[in-house]
Structures are given as structure tokens and as C-alpha cells.
Design a protein around this motif. Structure first.
Motif, PDB file in Angstrom:
ATOM      1  N   ALA A 141       0.835  -1.204   0.000  1.00  0.00           N
ATOM      2  CA  ALA A 141       0.000   0.000   0.000  1.00  0.00           C
ATOM      3  C   ALA A 141       0.872   1.258   0.000  1.00  0.00           C
ATOM      4  O   ALA A 141       0.527   2.259  -0.640  1.00  0.00           O
ATOM      5  N   LEU A 142       2.000   1.208   0.702  1.00  0.00           N
ATOM      6  CA  LEU A 142       2.928   2.354   0.692  1.00  0.00           C
ATOM      7  C   LEU A 142       3.489   2.575  -0.720  1.00  0.00           C
ATOM      8  O   LEU A 142       3.632   3.713  -1.174  1.00  0.00           O
ATOM      9  N   VAL A 143       3.783   1.478  -1.411  1.00  0.00           N
ATOM     10  CA  VAL A 143       4.283   1.584  -2.782  1.00  0.00           C
ATOM     11  C   VAL A 143       3.214   2.202  -3.680  1.00  0.00           C
ATOM     12  O   VAL A 143       3.480   3.142  -4.433  1.00  0.00           O
ATOM     13  N   GLU A 144       1.974   1.668  -3.539  1.00  0.00           N
ATOM     14  CA  GLU A 144       0.859   2.185  -4.347  1.00  0.00           C
ATOM     15  C   GLU A 144       0.669   3.682  -4.152  1.00  0.00           C
ATOM     16  O   GLU A 144       0.348   4.409  -5.085  1.00  0.00           O
ATOM     17  N   ALA A 145       0.868   4.135  -2.902  1.00  0.00           N
ATOM     18  CA  ALA A 145       0.653   5.545  -2.579  1.00  0.00           C
ATOM     19  C   ALA A 145       1.870   6.406  -2.896  1.00  0.00           C
ATOM     20  O   ALA A 145       1.846   7.619  -2.683  1.00  0.00           O
ATOM     21  N   GLY A 146       2.931   5.772  -3.371  1.00  0.00           N
ATOM     22  CA  GLY A 146       4.103   6.540  -3.792  1.00  0.00           C
ATOM     23  C   GLY A 146       5.102   6.842  -2.689  1.00  0.00           C
ATOM     24  O   GLY A 146       6.007   7.650  -2.887  1.00  0.00           O
ATOM     25  N   TYR A 147       4.981   6.161  -1.527  1.00  0.00           N
ATOM     26  CA  TYR A 147       5.909   6.420  -0.429  1.00  0.00           C
ATOM     27  C   TYR A 147       7.122   5.490  -0.437  1.00  0.00           C
ATOM     28  O   TYR A 147       7.999   5.594   0.420  1.00  0.00           O
ATOM     29  N   ALA A 148       7.144   4.558  -1.379  1.00  0.00           N
ATOM     30  CA  ALA A 148       8.290   3.644  -1.498  1.00  0.00           C
ATOM     31  C   ALA A 148       8.328   3.097  -2.917  1.00  0.00           C
ATOM     32  O   ALA A 148       7.311   3.089  -3.627  1.00  0.00           O
ATOM     33  N   ALA A 149       9.512   2.629  -3.318  1.00  0.00           N
ATOM     34  CA  ALA A 149       9.690   2.160  -4.692  1.00  0.00           C
ATOM     35  C   ALA A 149       9.179   0.731  -4.868  1.00  0.00           C
ATOM     36  O   ALA A 149       8.603   0.387  -5.900  1.00  0.00           O
ATOM     37  N   ASP A 150       9.418  -0.105  -3.860  1.00  0.00           N
ATOM     38  CA  ASP A 150       8.951  -1.497  -3.916  1.00  0.00           C
ATOM     39  C   ASP A 150       8.849  -2.025  -2.481  1.00  0.00           C
ATOM     40  O   ASP A 150       9.147  -1.309  -1.523  1.00  0.00           O
ATOM     41  N   ARG A 151       8.425  -3.285  -2.331  1.00  0.00           N
ATOM     42  CA  ARG A 151       8.223  -3.875  -0.999  1.00  0.00           C
ATOM     43  C   ARG A 151       9.474  -3.738  -0.132  1.00  0.00           C
ATOM     44  O   ARG A 151       9.410  -3.318   1.019  1.00  0.00           O
ATOM     45  N   GLN A 152      10.592  -4.108  -0.717  1.00  0.00           N
ATOM     46  CA  GLN A 152      11.861  -4.067   0.016  1.00  0.00           C
ATOM     47  C   GLN A 152      12.157  -2.652   0.508  1.00  0.00           C
ATOM     48  O   GLN A 152      12.506  -2.428   1.674  1.00  0.00           O
ATOM     49  N   ASP A 153      11.992  -1.683  -0.393  1.00  0.00           N
ATOM     50  CA  ASP A 153      12.240  -0.280  -0.064  1.00  0.00           C
ATOM     51  C   ASP A 153      11.276   0.182   1.043  1.00  0.00           C
ATOM     52  O   ASP A 153      11.660   0.919   1.962  1.00  0.00           O
ATOM     53  N   ALA A 154      10.029  -0.276   0.956  1.00  0.00           N
ATOM     54  CA  ALA A 154       9.042   0.110   1.976  1.00  0.00           C
ATOM     55  C   ALA A 154       9.448  -0.425   3.350  1.00  0.00           C
ATOM     56  O   ALA A 154       9.309   0.271   4.361  1.00  0.00           O
ATOM     57  N   PHE A 155       9.964  -1.659   3.389  1.00  0.00           N
ATOM     58  CA  PHE A 155      10.444  -2.194   4.673  1.00  0.00           C
ATOM     59  C   PHE A 155      11.605  -1.351   5.186  1.00  0.00           C
ATOM     60  O   PHE A 155      11.643  -0.993   6.365  1.00  0.00           O
ATOM     61  N   GLU A 156      12.546  -1.047   4.328  1.00  0.00           N
ATOM     62  CA  GLU A 156      13.735  -0.327   4.780  1.00  0.00           C
ATOM     63  C   GLU A 156      13.411   1.096   5.230  1.00  0.00           C
ATOM     64  O   GLU A 156      13.966   1.583   6.213  1.00  0.00           O
ATOM     65  N   ARG A 157      12.513   1.759   4.520  1.00  0.00           N
ATOM     66  CA  ARG A 157      12.168   3.132   4.896  1.00  0.00           C
ATOM     67  C   ARG A 157      11.229   3.212   6.084  1.00  0.00           C
ATOM     68  O   ARG A 157      11.360   4.098   6.933  1.00  0.00           O
ATOM     69  N   TRP A 158      10.239   2.301   6.096  1.00  0.00           N
ATOM     70  CA  TRP A 158       9.102   2.495   7.001  1.00  0.00           C
ATOM     71  C   TRP A 158       8.837   1.372   7.992  1.00  0.00           C
ATOM     72  O   TRP A 158       8.313   1.631   9.088  1.00  0.00           O
ATOM     73  N   LEU A 159       9.109   0.141   7.651  1.00  0.00           N
ATOM     74  CA  LEU A 159       8.475  -0.969   8.379  1.00  0.00           C
ATOM     75  C   LEU A 159       9.395  -1.853   9.194  1.00  0.00           C
ATOM     76  O   LEU A 159       8.927  -2.616  10.048  1.00  0.00           O
ATOM     77  N   ASN A 160      10.695  -1.798   8.945  1.00  0.00           N
ATOM     78  CA  ASN A 160      11.604  -2.623   9.746  1.00  0.00           C
ATOM     79  C   ASN A 160      11.660  -2.105  11.183  1.00  0.00           C
ATOM     80  O   ASN A 160      11.340  -0.944  11.445  1.00  0.00           O
ATOM     81  N   PRO A 161      12.083  -2.955  12.136  1.00  0.00           N
ATOM     82  CA  PRO A 161      12.262  -2.468  13.507  1.00  0.00           C
ATOM     83  C   PRO A 161      13.151  -1.226  13.516  1.00  0.00           C
ATOM     84  O   PRO A 161      14.148  -1.157  12.794  1.00  0.00           O
ATOM     85  N   GLY A 162      12.721  -0.208  14.270  1.00  0.00           N
ATOM     86  CA  GLY A 162      13.478   1.039  14.314  1.00  0.00           C
ATOM     87  C   GLY A 162      13.013   2.064  13.296  1.00  0.00           C
ATOM     88  O   GLY A 162      13.390   3.233  13.377  1.00  0.00           O
ATOM     89  N   ARG A 163      12.200   1.650  12.337  1.00  0.00           N
ATOM     90  CA  ARG A 163      11.672   2.592  11.341  1.00  0.00           C
ATOM     91  C   ARG A 163      10.317   3.117  11.834  1.00  0.00           C
ATOM     92  O   ARG A 163       9.684   2.497  12.718  1.00  0.00           O
TER      93      ARG A 163
END
Ligand code: AMP
Ligand code: FE
Ligand code: FE
Ligand code: ZN
Length: 283
Positions: A141-163
Motif C-alpha cells: 500500500a505504501l508503494v501504491e501511494a508513492g511512499y516507497a519504490a517497492d516492498r523491500q524499499d518500503a520495509f527499509e524506509r518504514w516498516l523494519n524495527p526502528g523505522r
């Protein structure tokens, strides 16, 4: 001809992208003889998969990849052939799924505070009508909304522990879950123990402790394991008398490098695993 066995895959009932039926046909097309369906925290795909596996000419091993926690880190436990109606196991899965549902509004609140507002409906659209809500759906959903390039990028920017979007959720202690899976007639196998995340809490001493509690196997051949680590884990499994499995951890289009059959389980190891299931049920 060798028997091709892949013991870890996901359908769209968790964070894979194909239905259990499509997954069974894809397994046949990939030349697999045996495939396990191991969605996160649910057995909801088993019956559809069983029907499709018969039609597609593959043998299904029903499983669940269950979330657990050890010293604050997430550990994934594969449970093969447990009775999903076992009272304790059903209650535990219910608690884990409730924790997943409760986590979503908290994640969305934190993401909004961090400048990435998402509507809950946008995530639920990704999850689909039957799915188990997971971070991968939020990622899409973050990718769809333009907040990340792909799943992996979304985890690294937003969803991993500490993000900013990370929120803990309920999971039982790994050692308790091992016992519960055995009690439910299932075969507990550590999923990708030395992938990021669980590695620090699954030292050889930790794995030995879990083996004493009833752990039956280790997923040694997994795409996230380097060759040198596989060698060490294989040796450790031998010392502890644990079954050695290999699998793709296929997630459909949701993860690259996890093609069906990219890692396989030896037929003799599957026999050992099935013997544990048999002995548990006779107890
Ligand atoms: P959850 O259980 O909902 O917290 O989400 C964890 C799941 O997200 C794992 O089972 C993986 O399938 C997936 N995952 C974790 N890290 C990544 C990543 N960096 N890129 C893509 N998928 C990931
Ligand atoms: Fe997953
Ligand atoms: Fe996993
Ligand atoms: Zn998995």
C-alpha cells in the motif's frame, strides 16, 4: 528421477500473491512432486490447496508458519501437519491473528505522524477478502501511494524495527510454541533460523535448548542462508538429531529470489519428518 520437495510456500491467504489453488498448479508446473503450504499463522488455505493438489498431481504437506518471540526477536516456526482444531493451538493462532489486526491502526497512526498517511481501506484492499494482515500488505500500500519504490524499499524506509511504521505485535515464546505444536500432533521446524532478525536469538546453544523442548528440524537450505551458514547449520542438525529441510519460502510476486523449488528437501529427510508426525499422533 529425484523427487522434488519444497516445504515452505505462501498463498494470498497470508502474504503470497496467488491463491492456494493457483499455487498448487504453479508447483506442478515448476516440477515439484511435494509442496508444503505454510501461510503465516493460518491453516485457512489447506482445504482449497488439498483439492487443487490432487487435481494438479502434487502431494500437499499442510503446514503453518507460526510467529513466535525469543528474547525480544521474532522467530518463525514451521508447523507441519498439526491438528488445526487442537484447542490450545487454535486459541494461540487466534491470539496471534488478533494481534495482527490490532497492530494495523497503530502502524497507520505512526506512518501518518511520520508523513506517510494511508487509509486503512487501502491496506485492506491489498490484503483481500480472506487474508492475514501483515507488514508486506502495508508495504504494498505504501508503494501504491508513492511512499516507497517497492516492498523491500518500503520495509527499509518504514516498516523494519526502528523505522517509523514499526509496531510490535503479540507472539508466544518460541520454546512454548514448540511444545504446543508437538502437543497438537505437528512437527516443529525452525524457519530460516539464520536469516536477519532471528539469528541473534538462535545460537547453537539456543537451538539445542529448543531441540530438548521438542524441536524436530531446521530449515537449512533457504534463500536467505549463505552457503557457509548452511554448512554449519547442517552439521548442527546432525549433532542434535534434527531433520534438515530445504525450501523456497515462495511468496508469489511478493518476493524475488524465492522461485518454487529453488531449494529442496531430501526425500529421506521428509520421511523422517513424517515419522515424527506419525509418532506424535500415536502418543
Ligand atoms: P509481519 O509478520 O506482518 O510482521 O511481516 C513479516 C513478513 O514480512 C515476513 O514473513 C516476510 O514475508 C516479510 N518481510 C520481512 N522483511 C521483508 C523485506 N525486507 N522485504 C520484503 N518482505 C519482507
Ligand atoms: Fe511472509
Ligand atoms: Fe518466515
Ligand atoms: Zn515464509
Amino acid at each position: 528421477m529425484t523427487v522434488r520437495i519444497d516445504l515452505h510456500t505462501h498463498s494470498d491467504l497470508s502474504d503470497g500473491t496467488t491463491s492456494p489453488m493457483e499455487l498448487m498448479w504453479a508447483a506442478a508446473a515448476a516440477g515439484l512432486d511435494v509442496v508444503a503450504l505454510t501461510d503465516h499463522d493460518t491453516a485457512a488455505g489447506w482445504s482449497e490447496a488439498a483439492t487443487a493438489a490432487d487435481a494438479a498431481g502434487v502431494r500437499l504437506i499442510p503446514g503453518i508458519e507460526i510467529s513466535s518471540r525469543r528474547r525480544g526477536h521474532g522467530v518463525h516456526l514451521l508447523a507441519y501437519l498439526p491438528d488445526p482444531e487442537h484447542n490450545g493451538l487454535a486459541a494461540e493462532l487466534g491470539d496471534i491473528l488478533a494481534g495482527r489486526d490490532d497492530r494495523l491502526p497503530a502502524m497507520l497512526g505512526q506512518l501518518a505522524d511520520a508523513g506517510a498517511p494511508l487509509a486503512e481501506s487501502a491496506v485492506l484492499r491489498v490484503v483481500g477478502p480472506h487474508g492475514v494482515v501483515g507488514r508486506p500488505h502495508v508495504a504494498d500500500a505504501l508503494v501504491e501511494a508513492g511512499y516507497a519504490a517497492d516492498r523491500q524499499d518500503a520495509f527499509e524506509r518504514w516498516l523494519n524495527p526502528g523505522r517509523p511504521g514499526f509496531v510490535n505485535r503479540y507472539a508466544p515464546r518460541t520454546v512454548d510454541l514448540v511444545g504446543l505444536v508437538r502437543d497438537a500432533g505437528g512437527v516443529p521446524v525452525l524457519a530460516h533460523p539464520w536469516a536477519r532478525g532471528s539469528r541473534v536469538v538462535l545460537t547453537p546453544a539456543d537451538i539445542a535448548e529448543l531441540a530438548a523442548a521438542g524441536l524436530a528440524g531446521i530449515e537449512v537450505d533457504h534463500p536467505d542462508h549463505a552457503p557457509a551458514d548452511r554448512a554449519v547449520l547442517r552439521h548442527l542438525a546432525g549433532e542434535l538429531g534434527l531433520v534438515v529441510t530445504g525450501s523456497s519460502d515462495h511468496h508469489g510476486a511478493g518476493k524475488v529470489g524465492h522461485d518454487l523449488g529453488c531449494n529442496l528437501t531430501a526425500p529421506a529427510e521428509l520421511e523422517r519428518l513424517l515419522a515424527v508426525a506419525g509418532s506424535a499422533r500415536r502418543r
